[in-house]
Design an enzyme around this catalytic site. Structure first.
Site, short mmCIF file in Angstrom:
data_model
loop_
_atom_site.label_atom_id
_atom_site.label_comp_id
_atom_site.label_asym_id
_atom_site.label_seq_id
_atom_site.Cartn_x
_atom_site.Cartn_y
_atom_site.Cartn_z
N ARG A 1 -0.53 0.95 3.95
CA ARG A 1 -1.38 1.37 5.07
C ARG A 1 -1.02 2.18 5.70
O ARG A 1 -0.68 3.41 6.58
CB ARG A 1 -1.86 -0.20 6.02
N ARG B 1 15.34 -5.71 5.91
CA ARG B 1 14.72 -4.38 6.02
C ARG B 1 15.03 -4.09 7.34
O ARG B 1 15.43 -2.57 7.67
CB ARG B 1 12.99 -4.80 6.42
N CYS C 1 -4.75 -7.18 -0.65
CA CYS C 1 -3.67 -6.70 0.05
C CYS C 1 -2.97 -5.37 -0.23
O CYS C 1 -2.06 -5.22 0.41
CB CYS C 1 -2.29 -7.49 -0.12
#
Length: 311
Positions: free
Chosen positions: A126, A150, A235
């Site tokens: 997304r 991250r 998802c």
């Protein structure tokens, strides 16, 4: 209730923060709790993009099993990670008041690369699709791991920035100074919300959790997740959705993107708050039937699952 409510959670710093928040709220009502941390497959396999793992609810499956086998009584999740169809016997017990839903870009101190060439990191289809839609000359690298991992990977690589959920960084006080709110990016359905699930037959625990439920957040996230479920995105597909309530009116924005970000199918609509039950479904149906969404979803499924798609 005399029993101790056992709270299942992933063992990352963010997941533990969320579980401890629920723990404190339950205990403030006078009940006893215990945390039971569990590692999920999504936390253990970090060398593949999520969509390549082929598991629906990769961050929730381990906790689902722990609940069904009686190891824990409830589980706490980032709601955006939870499949729209819960396993048989497990039900939504409470949706906590939503934190900020926006995405943010953490960068290296400058955003001069916006109008030239840049490299952004994210593990989300997304976010990738929306970034490429806005900045088609940029590159997007895959980024996996918990929030701490991250952030460290961003420092260790020559990327210009990485995209995070604002709520996740704020909850564990890790928001760097070098960041920018991406107010143009449509968030994941239910982003910023926390979900508590319980066993359907555990009426005693569900009665306790019902006291934690935030009605407006519950309604908005249901609309967003109905939109997601109707588009059959699971998802993985590049789907964004956000619903807000103001003056008893629900305002909704949802979009489906192609994987490369070139196509954007957008729907914006509003209805009275008491008409929310079919609203997400209707918005998704509009995209599927009138905007070419059905054909685009077929392309996305074929691209992500070439071995299993017979269409």
């Amino acid at each position: 209730m005399s029993k101790v409510i056992r709270i299942g959670t992933r063992d990352s710093e963010l997941a533990l923060w969320q579980a401890n928040t629920v723990k404190a709220q339950i205990e403030s009502l006078g009940y006893q709790t215990e945390l039971v941390p569990v590692k999920s497959t999504g936390d253990l396999i970090l060398d593949k993009p999520l969509y390549e793992l082929g598991i629906t609810g990769i961050f929730t499956k381990t906790l689902d099993i722990a609940m069904i086998t009686g190891q824990v009584d409830i589980a706490v999740h980032s709601m955006k990670d939870v499949p729209t169809l819960l396993p048989k016997g497990i039900v939504k017990a409470a949706v906590l008041k939503r934190a900020p839903s926006e995405d943010i870009l953490v960068h290296k101190g400058t955003t001069d690369f916006y109008n030239t060439e840049g490299t952004i990191a994210t593990g989300s289809l997304r976010r990738k699709a929306q970034w490429l839609h806005k900045y088609p000359t940029h590159k997007v690298e895959d980024l996996r791991g918990n929030v701490n991992t991250r952030l460290q990977k961003l420092q260790d690589n020559n990327w210009n920035g990485a995209i995070f959920a604002k709520a996740g960084l704020e909850r564990i006080n890790l928001t760097p100074e070098n960041h920018e709110v991406l107010d143009w990016m449509i968030p994941a359905p239910a982003q910023g919300a926390m979900l508590v699930v319980a066993m359907e037959n555990d009426s005693e625990t569900r009665e306790v959790l019902a006291k934690l439920n935030h009605e407006d957040t519950d309604i908005c996230t249901q609309v967003e997740r109905d939109f997601l479920r109707t588009l059959e995105g699971g998802c993985t597909a590049p789907i964004g959705a956000i619903a807000t309530i103001k003056n008893d009116t629900i305002h909704f924005t949802g979009a489906l993107f192609s994987l490369d970000g070139k196509q954007k199918l957008l729907v914006e609509n509003s209805v009275p708050k008491d008409s929310f039950s079919n609203f997400g479904y209707e918005c998704a149906t509009n995209i599927l039937e009138n905007e070419g969404g059905a054909a685009l979803m077929k392309e996305i499924r074929k691209a992500l699952n070439p071995k299993t798609t017979n269409e």
